[in-house]
Structure formats: C-alpha cells, structure tokens
Design a protein around this motif. Sequence first.
Motif, PDB file in Angstrom:
ATOM      1  N   TYR A  43      85.647  28.199  -7.344  1.00 56.54           N
ATOM      2  CA  TYR A  43      86.131  27.667  -8.624  1.00 56.54           C
ATOM      3  C   TYR A  43      84.984  27.063  -9.423  1.00 56.54           C
ATOM      4  N   SER A  44      84.100  26.376  -8.728  1.00 56.30           N
ATOM      5  CA  SER A  44      82.950  25.779  -9.399  1.00 56.30           C
ATOM      6  C   SER A  44      82.091  26.852 -10.061  1.00 56.30           C
ATOM      7  N   THR A  45      81.876  27.947  -9.345  1.00 50.28           N
ATOM      8  CA  THR A  45      81.089  29.059  -9.887  1.00 50.28           C
ATOM      9  C   THR A  45      81.776  29.666 -11.106  1.00 50.28           C
ATOM     10  N   LEU A  92      90.708  25.677   8.286  1.00 45.49           N
ATOM     11  CA  LEU A  92      91.379  25.378   7.022  1.00 45.49           C
ATOM     12  C   LEU A  92      90.450  24.606   6.085  1.00 45.49           C
ATOM     13  N   ASP A  93      89.674  23.687   6.646  1.00 46.71           N
ATOM     14  CA  ASP A  93      88.701  22.948   5.838  1.00 46.71           C
ATOM     15  C   ASP A  93      87.640  23.883   5.271  1.00 46.71           C
ATOM     16  N   ALA A  94      87.214  24.859   6.080  1.00 47.32           N
ATOM     17  CA  ALA A  94      86.220  25.828   5.615  1.00 47.32           C
ATOM     18  C   ALA A  94      86.772  26.629   4.439  1.00 47.32           C
ATOM     19  N   TYR A  95      88.035  27.043   4.543  1.00 45.42           N
ATOM     20  CA  TYR A  95      88.677  27.757   3.433  1.00 45.42           C
ATOM     21  C   TYR A  95      88.727  26.866   2.188  1.00 45.42           C
ATOM     22  N   ARG A  96      89.045  25.606   2.404  1.00 43.36           N
ATOM     23  CA  ARG A  96      89.154  24.653   1.290  1.00 43.36           C
ATOM     24  C   ARG A  96      87.826  24.530   0.551  1.00 43.36           C
ATOM     25  N   TYR A  97      86.744  24.347   1.300  1.00 42.41           N
ATOM     26  CA  TYR A  97      85.432  24.205   0.675  1.00 42.41           C
ATOM     27  C   TYR A  97      84.989  25.496  -0.005  1.00 42.41           C
ATOM     28  N   ASP A  98      85.295  26.625   0.602  1.00 40.36           N
ATOM     29  CA  ASP A  98      84.918  27.916   0.014  1.00 40.36           C
ATOM     30  C   ASP A  98      85.630  28.140  -1.319  1.00 40.36           C
ATOM     31  N   LYS A 124      83.579  38.594  -9.701  1.00 44.23           N
ATOM     32  CA  LYS A 124      83.983  38.832  -8.309  1.00 44.23           C
ATOM     33  C   LYS A 124      84.584  37.589  -7.661  1.00 44.23           C
ATOM     34  N   GLU A 125      84.208  36.423  -8.156  1.00 49.40           N
ATOM     35  CA  GLU A 125      84.759  35.186  -7.574  1.00 49.40           C
ATOM     36  C   GLU A 125      86.275  35.081  -7.758  1.00 49.40           C
ATOM     37  N   LEU A 126      86.792  35.703  -8.803  1.00 52.55           N
ATOM     38  CA  LEU A 126      88.240  35.696  -9.017  1.00 52.55           C
ATOM     39  C   LEU A 126      88.955  36.462  -7.905  1.00 52.55           C
ATOM     40  N   MET A 127      88.456  37.656  -7.617  1.00 53.50           N
ATOM     41  CA  MET A 127      89.063  38.466  -6.555  1.00 53.50           C
ATOM     42  C   MET A 127      88.868  37.802  -5.193  1.00 53.50           C
ATOM     43  N   GLU A 128      87.698  37.206  -4.990  1.00 54.73           N
ATOM     44  CA  GLU A 128      87.442  36.515  -3.729  1.00 54.73           C
ATOM     45  C   GLU A 128      88.385  35.317  -3.564  1.00 54.73           C
ATOM     46  N   SER A 129      88.644  34.625  -4.660  1.00 53.88           N
ATOM     47  CA  SER A 129      89.553  33.469  -4.618  1.00 53.88           C
ATOM     48  C   SER A 129      90.965  33.904  -4.250  1.00 53.88           C
ATOM     49  N   VAL A 164      83.349  22.774 -25.443  1.00 54.12           N
ATOM     50  CA  VAL A 164      84.177  23.223 -24.325  1.00 54.12           C
ATOM     51  C   VAL A 164      83.289  23.613 -23.151  1.00 54.12           C
ATOM     52  N   ALA A 165      82.129  24.214 -23.447  1.00 54.90           N
ATOM     53  CA  ALA A 165      81.189  24.605 -22.395  1.00 54.90           C
ATOM     54  C   ALA A 165      80.698  23.382 -21.632  1.00 54.90           C
ATOM     55  N   GLU A 166      80.408  22.300 -22.363  1.00 58.11           N
ATOM     56  CA  GLU A 166      79.956  21.061 -21.722  1.00 58.11           C
ATOM     57  C   GLU A 166      81.034  20.513 -20.796  1.00 58.11           C
ATOM     58  N   PHE A 167      82.293  20.591 -21.258  1.00 59.01           N
ATOM     59  CA  PHE A 167      83.409  20.133 -20.427  1.00 59.01           C
ATOM     60  C   PHE A 167      83.511  20.978 -19.153  1.00 59.01           C
ATOM     61  N   MET A 168      83.380  22.296 -19.303  1.00 56.62           N
ATOM     62  CA  MET A 168      83.473  23.202 -18.152  1.00 56.62           C
ATOM     63  C   MET A 168      82.344  22.960 -17.153  1.00 56.62           C
ATOM     64  N   GLU A 169      81.151  22.679 -17.652  1.00 57.19           N
ATOM     65  CA  GLU A 169      80.012  22.394 -16.774  1.00 57.19           C
ATOM     66  C   GLU A 169      80.250  21.116 -15.977  1.00 57.19           C
ATOM     67  N   ASP A 170      80.785  20.112 -16.662  1.00 56.62           N
ATOM     68  CA  ASP A 170      81.095  18.846 -15.986  1.00 56.62           C
ATOM     69  C   ASP A 170      82.178  19.083 -14.918  1.00 56.62           C
ATOM     70  N   LEU A 171      83.161  19.870 -15.275  1.00 56.01           N
ATOM     71  CA  LEU A 171      84.250  20.179 -14.351  1.00 56.01           C
ATOM     72  C   LEU A 171      83.729  20.937 -13.134  1.00 56.01           C
ATOM     73  N   ALA A 172      82.825  21.873 -13.372  1.00 52.67           N
ATOM     74  CA  ALA A 172      82.265  22.690 -12.291  1.00 52.67           C
ATOM     75  C   ALA A 172      81.542  21.844 -11.254  1.00 52.67           C
TER      76      ALA A 172
END
Length: 327
Positions: free
Chosen positions: A164-166, A153-159, A185-190, A250-258
Amino acid sequence: MKLKRFSIGYRTMKTAAGAAAAIYVAQLLQLDYYVSAGILAILCIQPTKKRSIRAAFSRFVASLIGVGYAFVFFEGIAYHPAIFGLMILLFIPVLVSLGFSDGFVSSAVILLHIYDSKNLTLDLFLNELSLMAVGFGTALAVNMYMPSIEKKLDAYRYDIETLYSTIFKETAHYLRQGDSDWTGKELMESEALLRKAKALAYQDVENHVTRLENKYYRYFDMREQQLEIIERILPKITALPVTIGQSSMVAEFMEDLAAHVHSGNTASHYLAKLESLKTKFAEMPLPDNHQKFLAMAALHHVIEEMEDYLEIKSSYKGFTNKKTSDA
C-alpha cells in the motif's frame, strides 16, 4: 513428470499418532474390531479444531443412526447382502437430509461390524460405542494441538502495508509528474496476498473453539475494503487531463500517507489533513478552462474517496502500535 518434494506435515504426523494411539487404547480395552478405532480416529483428524469437533459429532450421530437402521433391517429382516444394500440405499439420503452426510464412512464401519457379527446384542452395541469413544476421543485429543500461525499472519500484514505504501508513493509521483513507468503490479499482488491472508486468518479462527473471529481477519477484511477504494481512485488520477496546482497538494498528502501505512488504531490525524486540504481547495480561484475544471473535480472526488479510505481505518481498533497516526 516432476515429482513433488517429499515432506511430512504436522497434520500427517498427528494422523499417524492418533491412529496408532486409538488402536493401542482399543486393544488395551480388549475391544472387538479394535483396529477400527484407528480408522475412526483418521476420519476425525481435520485441519482445524472446530472442524475436528464438528466431524466427531457428525460421525457419532451418524453411527448411532446407523445402529438404529441395523436393528430394523438386520434384526427385523435378515443379515443378507441384498438387505445391507437396501439399508445403505435408504440410509444415505437420511444422513444427507439431516446434515450428517460426512459421517457415512464411520457409520459404515460400525454397520459392517454388526453385519459381520450377525447378532446385534447389548455387548456388541457397547463395544461399538467404546470404539467410537476411543477413535473420536483420540482424534480430538491429538487435534487440540495446533501450531501458531501468528508469525505468518504478521508477515502478511507487513507485506500488505508495504504494498500500500508503494502504491501511494507511485500515485504521488504520477500526480507530480503527470507520467509514470509504474506497472501497477502491487495492486495485483495486494489482491492475491489478501486472499491468502484472509484464508489463513479464518483458519486461525477455526482453531479457537470459543472464538468467532479474530483481529487478523478483521484487519485483512478492512484492508480489502480499502483496496477497493484505491482501485477506484487510480483510474481517476491517471485520467487527469492536465496537471494543476491542486495536484501537488494531493501528491504531498499521498506521500505523507505512504510513510505512515501501518497497523495502528487511529486515522484521525489524516482525516484532519484532508479537511484542511478541502478548505484550501475551496479558497483557491476557480479554474480558467474546461480541462482544469475537470482535473479539479477529479481531484476533489479523489479526496472524498480517501476520506472513505480513512474512515474505514478509523472504525477499526487496530493492533497495538507506538505510532500516533496511521493509514
């Protein structure tokens, strides 16, 4: 045809051990039809503790009802194959209506013992009760051991957090450049990962008898709600008619969030940043053409959606984390 890889799982091992132990105990107690204790045990070995307890209860009640039917039909009419068939015809609908249909097979085992004996005596009834106690009891005892799945479950959490970061990094790149070769592709993987993670987390809930839910299930459910927001945001960003000054903000905010997507328990830091961003937007001059106006409106909507994203996280207690801010 390609054969599947041969493997023996822990449930298979528990089934084998439970059946053998049930037969051994029943034989020690010198019960009639002692091998049937193994069958009853096999029927109660389930994937989770709660399901095993429900299975044992359902099978026990169904078997008792079956004994009552045997007394009415066999003792009251006759020990005859036609009577047995008639009894089954009327017995199954009753189990279904009472919600004990999964106990039919185990009750059929008991009914066949009574039919074979041709005489429902108190000794036989006590023998069948003992068989149920040994079979169901052994299954419950064996099924009390469940291997921990927290590491998975932890592995799923980190993945999921990595995905999301990507997504946020790629979103920021698009806002700055106005173009990207990101496939999404990260959307479908998520989505796929969240489905598997929630199913596994629910299994963990089922393996704790007194627990109705757990922190992992709540976490994955929270991330699923956030993913719905992300999926609403991306089309608005990719449809921006032009790149404006607010885009880089907004891009700067997204980068910080990532850089801070993790399992902490507060999103207040980024909610404050969004408020600051909204204030800056309000202080900037109005767009001088229609295209820029549409872009600014879309970005403002993105900010509002991101507020909802962070509010979902702020209402979640989260896992213990040394970081002070999170997404």
